[in-house]
Design a protein around this motif. Structure first.
Motif, PDB file in Angstrom:
ATOM      1  N   ALA A  27      44.693 143.918 -17.855  1.00 23.43           N
ATOM      2  CA  ALA A  27      43.543 143.097 -17.459  1.00 23.43           C
ATOM      3  C   ALA A  27      42.343 143.648 -18.230  1.00 23.43           C
ATOM      4  O   ALA A  27      41.832 144.725 -17.926  1.00 23.43           O
ATOM      5  CB  ALA A  27      43.319 143.162 -15.962  1.00 23.43           C
TER       6      ALA A  27
ATOM      7  N   GLU B 170      38.535 143.355 -19.433  1.00 23.88           N
ATOM      8  CA  GLU B 170      37.381 142.713 -18.800  1.00 23.88           C
ATOM      9  C   GLU B 170      36.039 143.292 -19.242  1.00 23.88           C
ATOM     10  O   GLU B 170      35.440 144.095 -18.528  1.00 23.88           O
ATOM     11  CB  GLU B 170      37.506 142.730 -17.277  1.00 23.88           C
TER      12      GLU B 170
ATOM     13  N   ASP C  12      44.715 138.124 -12.375  1.00 18.54           N
ATOM     14  CA  ASP C  12      43.300 138.540 -12.311  1.00 18.54           C
ATOM     15  C   ASP C  12      42.597 138.022 -13.559  1.00 18.54           C
ATOM     16  O   ASP C  12      43.051 138.272 -14.682  1.00 18.54           O
ATOM     17  CB  ASP C  12      43.253 140.070 -12.260  1.00 18.54           C
TER      18      ASP C  12
ATOM     19  N   GLU D  61      37.229 138.016 -18.234  1.00 20.68           N
ATOM     20  CA  GLU D  61      38.470 138.791 -18.068  1.00 20.68           C
ATOM     21  C   GLU D  61      39.690 137.903 -18.260  1.00 20.68           C
ATOM     22  O   GLU D  61      39.724 136.762 -17.781  1.00 20.68           O
ATOM     23  CB  GLU D  61      38.515 139.377 -16.652  1.00 20.68           C
TER      24      GLU D  61
ATOM     25  N   HIS E 234      42.114 147.345 -16.534  1.00 19.62           N
ATOM     26  CA  HIS E 234      43.217 148.051 -15.882  1.00 19.62           C
ATOM     27  C   HIS E 234      44.554 147.383 -16.175  1.00 19.62           C
ATOM     28  O   HIS E 234      44.601 146.192 -16.474  1.00 19.62           O
ATOM     29  CB  HIS E 234      42.967 148.056 -14.367  1.00 19.62           C
TER      30      HIS E 234
END
Ligand code: MG
Length: 253
Positions: free
Chosen positions: A203, A205, A109, A236, A172
């Motif tokens: 992650a 962001e 991600d 991110e 997250h």
């Protein structure tokens, strides 16, 4: 109460790097295509094709019913914009593209915000500050620090430059699930936050607004916009905590 944060082994991190490299390569490919006259649906199709060619599955498509493979958020849109053949990019826009894949059981991600042609210097500055705030945050990714150190780094960097951080949406953990504990806010919350341990993958962001931090969701049920309609940017990376410091799995953006 905090739920358990899943630690990843070295071999899992290697797979997660592969997943995240497919994401990073997709975003780099898309950046080359972003220009006035391109629709956001076209970018979505390019992203999905690229992922599938690399034996990865787009992670967002169908996630809680999201209709696209790519999140495409223009100007005052913060995150979760839906790709559409009706949305054509214009000179001076900024476009946030957020992409995720599942590859060999693990998720990647990452996101970038890209100028469309030539943009105003204020927009240029917003992009730069948001991107830099992500790297300030990543510097805090070391064993013994806490999630709050990441949050604080983003908030301080952004607010000192006159911008605001979105509070309603957060980073997250990531692994065999797209969203795992812990939550990673981009602002300091009261109370204790988890300590960083080797094998955590985060992650991170930052979502940064040129105006106030307040956001709302449009009637399509997805698109998040700034309430004052000020510009918003989003960057991110998926980052592992290691004995040697931060390891940016989605490197190369
Ligand atoms: Mg994310």
């Amino acid at each position: 109460m905090t739920s358990a944060i899943i630690l990843k082994s070295a071999s899992e991190l290697a797979l997660m790097e592969e997943a995240n490299q497919i994401v990073a390569q997709t975003l780099c490919m898309l950046r080359e295509h972003i220009a006035p006259g391109i629709t956001t649906l076209h970018l979505d199709q390019l992203a999905e094709k690229f992922a599938r060619k690399n034996n990865a599955t787009p992670a967002f498509k169908g996630y809680r019913g999201f209709p696209g493979s790519l999140c495409v958020s223009v100007n005052e849109q913060v995150v979760h914009g839906i790709p559409s053949r009706k949305v054509m990019l214009k000179e001076g826009d900024i476009l946030s593209i957020d992409f995720g894949v599942k590859y060999k059981g693990y998720y990647g991600d990452a996101a970038i915000t890209v100028p469309v042609g030539t943009i105003a210097s204020q927009a240029e500055d917003l992009l730069q500050v948001t991107r830099e705030s992500l790297y300030e945050a990543i510097e805090q990714v070391k064993i013994g620090n806490r999630i709050a150190d990441i949050s604080q780094a983003v908030q301080d960097y952004v607010e000192q430059r006159g911008y605001s951080v979105v509070r309603q949406f957060v980073g997250h953990g990531i692994g065999q699930q797209l969203h795992e504990p812990p939550e990673i806010p981009n602002y300091r919350r009261s109370g204790r936050s988890p300590k960083l341990l080797a094998g955590m993958v985060l992650a991170i962001e930052p979502m940064v607004n040129a105006g106030a931090h307040d956001v709302k969701i449009l009637g399509d049920g997805w698109t998040v916009v700034t309430i004052d309609r000020s510009l918003s940017a989003h960057f991110e990376h998926s980052v592992a905590v290691t004995e040697n410091g931060p390891f940016i799995l989605s490197h190369g953006l």
